[in-house]
Write an enzyme that holds these catalytic residues in place. Structure first.
Site, PDB file in Angstrom:
ATOM      1  N   GLY A  47      39.122  41.961  45.182  1.00  0.00           N
ATOM      2  CA  GLY A  47      40.092  40.982  45.612  1.00  0.00           C
ATOM      3  C   GLY A  47      40.944  39.416  43.982  1.00  0.00           C
ATOM      4  O   GLY A  47      41.536  39.495  44.553  1.00  0.00           O
ATOM      5  N   CYS A  48      39.211  39.290  44.370  1.00  0.00           N
ATOM      6  CA  CYS A  48      39.106  37.836  43.321  1.00  0.00           C
ATOM      7  C   CYS A  48      39.485  38.538  41.501  1.00  0.00           C
ATOM      8  O   CYS A  48      40.366  37.562  41.419  1.00  0.00           O
ATOM      9  CB  CYS A  48      38.107  37.527  43.611  1.00  0.00           C
ATOM     10  SG  CYS A  48      37.790  36.729  45.259  1.00  0.00           S
ATOM     11  N   THR A  49      38.861  39.385  41.570  1.00  0.00           N
ATOM     12  CA  THR A  49      38.973  40.335  40.272  1.00  0.00           C
ATOM     13  C   THR A  49      40.729  40.410  40.150  1.00  0.00           C
ATOM     14  O   THR A  49      41.366  40.359  40.043  1.00  0.00           O
ATOM     15  CB  THR A  49      38.304  41.493  39.947  1.00  0.00           C
ATOM     16  OG1 THR A  49      37.382  41.054  40.008  1.00  0.00           O
ATOM     17  CG2 THR A  49      38.605  42.534  38.340  1.00  0.00           C
ATOM     18  N   ALA A  52      42.859  37.202  39.763  1.00  0.00           N
ATOM     19  CA  ALA A  52      42.591  36.834  38.733  1.00  0.00           C
ATOM     20  C   ALA A  52      43.532  37.779  37.314  1.00  0.00           C
ATOM     21  O   ALA A  52      44.003  36.993  35.876  1.00  0.00           O
ATOM     22  CB  ALA A  52      41.385  37.000  38.257  1.00  0.00           C
TER      23      ALA A  52
END
Length: 157
Positions: A47-49, A52
């Site tokens: 999710g964070c990738t 970002a």
């Protein structure tokens, strides 16, 4: 202990944090510019990738509209450097392992995870104006589709 959530018009808490590139960044460095400050749970997770990379892919447009993007997580600078390198992230990634800045922005505290209440990073985004005031405080945002929704809120979609 959960801090009080920030709201539009509040002064953005000042900070200085180490970056993935080995320097340090202060909110004060960006006086006169609008800052998109986003907090995410962990570098290199799916999710964070996605989030970002969405910021990375929108960076040209955001920059041309006068915005600076800063990402903050509790990861150490070395892990952030790997994340930036792996995914071609060209905006500053800031390290807050003690969670002091997370807590100042109320981006750490109780949240629901799979129906259970747990303490952790609350995925949040703040738009800060050139005078250091909160324009938007968005808590519990979704990783996917967040940047598109933010651009719409900012009138950039």
């Amino acid at each position: 202990m959960t801090e009080t959530k920030l709201a539009p018009g509040d002064a953005a808490p000042e900070f200085t944090l180490p970056t993935a590139a080995g320097g340090a960044v202060s909110l004060e460095d960006y006086r006169g510019k609008r800052v998109i400050l986003y907090f995410y749970p962990a570098a290199m997770t799916p999710g964070c990738t996605k989030q970002a990379c969405d910021f990375r892919d929108s960076l040209g447009q955001l920059t041309s509209e006068g915005f600076v993007v800063l990402g903050v997580s509790k990861d150490k600078p070395a892990k952030l450097a790997q994340f930036a390198e792996r995914d071609g992230l060209t905006f500053p990634l800031l390290s807050d392992p003690e969670l002091a800045v997370h807590k100042a922005y109320a981006a750490y505290g109780l949240k629901k995870l799979y129906g259970k209440e747990v303490e952790g990073v609350i995925r949040s985004t703040f738009v800060i104006d050139g005078d250091g005031k909160i324009e938007q405080a968005l808590y519990n945002v979704k990783a996917t589709g967040h940047v598109a929704s933010l651009k719409k809120k900012l009138g950039l979609a």
